[in-house]
Design a protein around this motif. Sequence first.
Motif: not given
Lengths: 281, 306
Positions: A116, A119-120, A122-125, A127-128, A131-132
């Motif tokens: 899980r 999954d979380i 990988m919920a962000f691309p 590069m994004l 950046i975060i």
Amino acid sequence: MHFFRSKAFRQLKKNRLAIAGIIFILALFVIAALAPYIAPYNPYQTDFFRTLEGPSRQHLLGTDDLGRDVLSRIIHGARISITIGFISVAIGLAVGVPIGAISGYYGGKIDILVQRLVDIMMAFPGMLLAIIIVSVMGVGLVNAMIAVGIVSIPTYIRLVRGSVLSIKNNEFVEAAKALGVRESKIIFKHVLPHCLAPIIVQSSLQVGAAILWAAGLGFLGLGAQAPIPEWGAMLSQGRGYIRTAHHVTTYPGLAIMLTVLGFNLFGDGLRDALDPKMSRD
Amino acid sequence: MSSYILRRMVLLIPVLIGVAIIVFSMVRLLPGDPAVAMAGVHATPEYIAQVRANLGLDEPIHVQFGVFIRRLIRGDLGISTRTNRPAVVEIWPRFLNTLSLTFISLIIASFFGILVGVISATRPYSLLDNVTMVFSLFGVAAPVFWLGLILMLIFSVRLGWLPSSGMGTPQHFVLPAVTLAAHSTALIARMTRSSMLEVLNMDYIVTARSKGLMERVVVVKHALRNALIPIVTILGLRFGMLLGGAVLTETVFSWPGVGRLMVDSILARDYPVVQGSVLLLALLFVLINLFVDILYAFLDPQIQYG
């Protein structure tokens, strides 16, 4: 060494593209190691009388907006890019491999929890996510390296978990258990060595990807800051002069592309040699 | 089938909660006072106090998270510290610009990637196949921002055919969309080629040919349909790559999208806008992946999803 007599190595030697990749990577290492000796100028040395000059005999790749020698900056940039590639891959390996192995080996609740979390992430691309992480940790070269390393962790977790799942039901693992071998020893001494091939392949491709991502962060102004001669940051500083002096952006970009190409060719070749099942072509 | 979709949607819940937790934590992980981070460094003490009360920063962390979720559901992302307008108002139009750029790129990449891949597969090791292979190797390795600058140099600075920045006319789409699509086109072409080569060797293709069907019918109707299945699965991942690449492409071409807005907001410490942008982009990516998974289940009759 065992590897050099193996079938995989003979396979790799036959792959001309992979050999080209290896040669390029080796050349890059030599350039990075000898940077202060082979660079014609100090990469930080400004010359306000010779700004944005095109390629010439004195400055083979021209000068940038502060009159610094572009070739020298690219040569020193090789050190930075190699460091970025290897440190971020080391972070991905150090965190991703043990977690993936434990998740795959034990299964059950730990596995569900890890999956899980993956999954979380990988919920962000990718590069994004990088950046975060940089936005929280602050901009800069070191933080960009760490961010790119963290982004690669879920890929390693998935990869290692899958390999461990396919290995752990083999008889030799059962035998080790029956003999009372410690579980940590079974995982790291008996199971993981059989998962090495996909890990090595992924790492080679990941070095290229990491260099590309870190250069992207540098280009956005979130990675290496001026005056560090990081290729992405150099491109970012040069893009304002694309109309008058495109060499300031063209050559650092070329350096990034060839470096990534080298690691990709090597990784593809390794994959074909080590693990025919994984081959894409 | 419907139970598969249902299960897939249930699995989405922890992911969405996780995304919300990450976005919620972003501001609280920053060094210093989150109220100052949200209100902006130049805010008056009164305004900072108001933001503190608004976010419930003196409450326990789970209460703060509850407040955060309730405001999210109302569409309240806070006030931009740069413009003093609601963050949603700043983000939404830019989000739509990113969406149109990304979708056009996805269409370009799918169309040309599949076309080139199919042609290469029908003539393996021909000159065209080799040229495609070399292009795809370079296409994958070239940094998207560099490719954008090179295309800009050639097509707008040198040839003057296309505008170099901004948006408005259809011509403005060409350079950013092609730049963004390059990497994905290369990967989709390689994927299509290997998938097609595999399918073209199967018995039912031999049967179709021996029935005397035209080669084009065999390739398009019989082979491509089956070869598409693995390609569809990577389209979801490609979309994520495109969203990441969009941040860079928008910077190169001054495209007023949400990626550029996010980076500018990070540099200006405008955290409400950063949080909102991250949230929307992640939400979009999650939904696209859900859609692709469901599409995959429809396309592949061999797999039964219980």
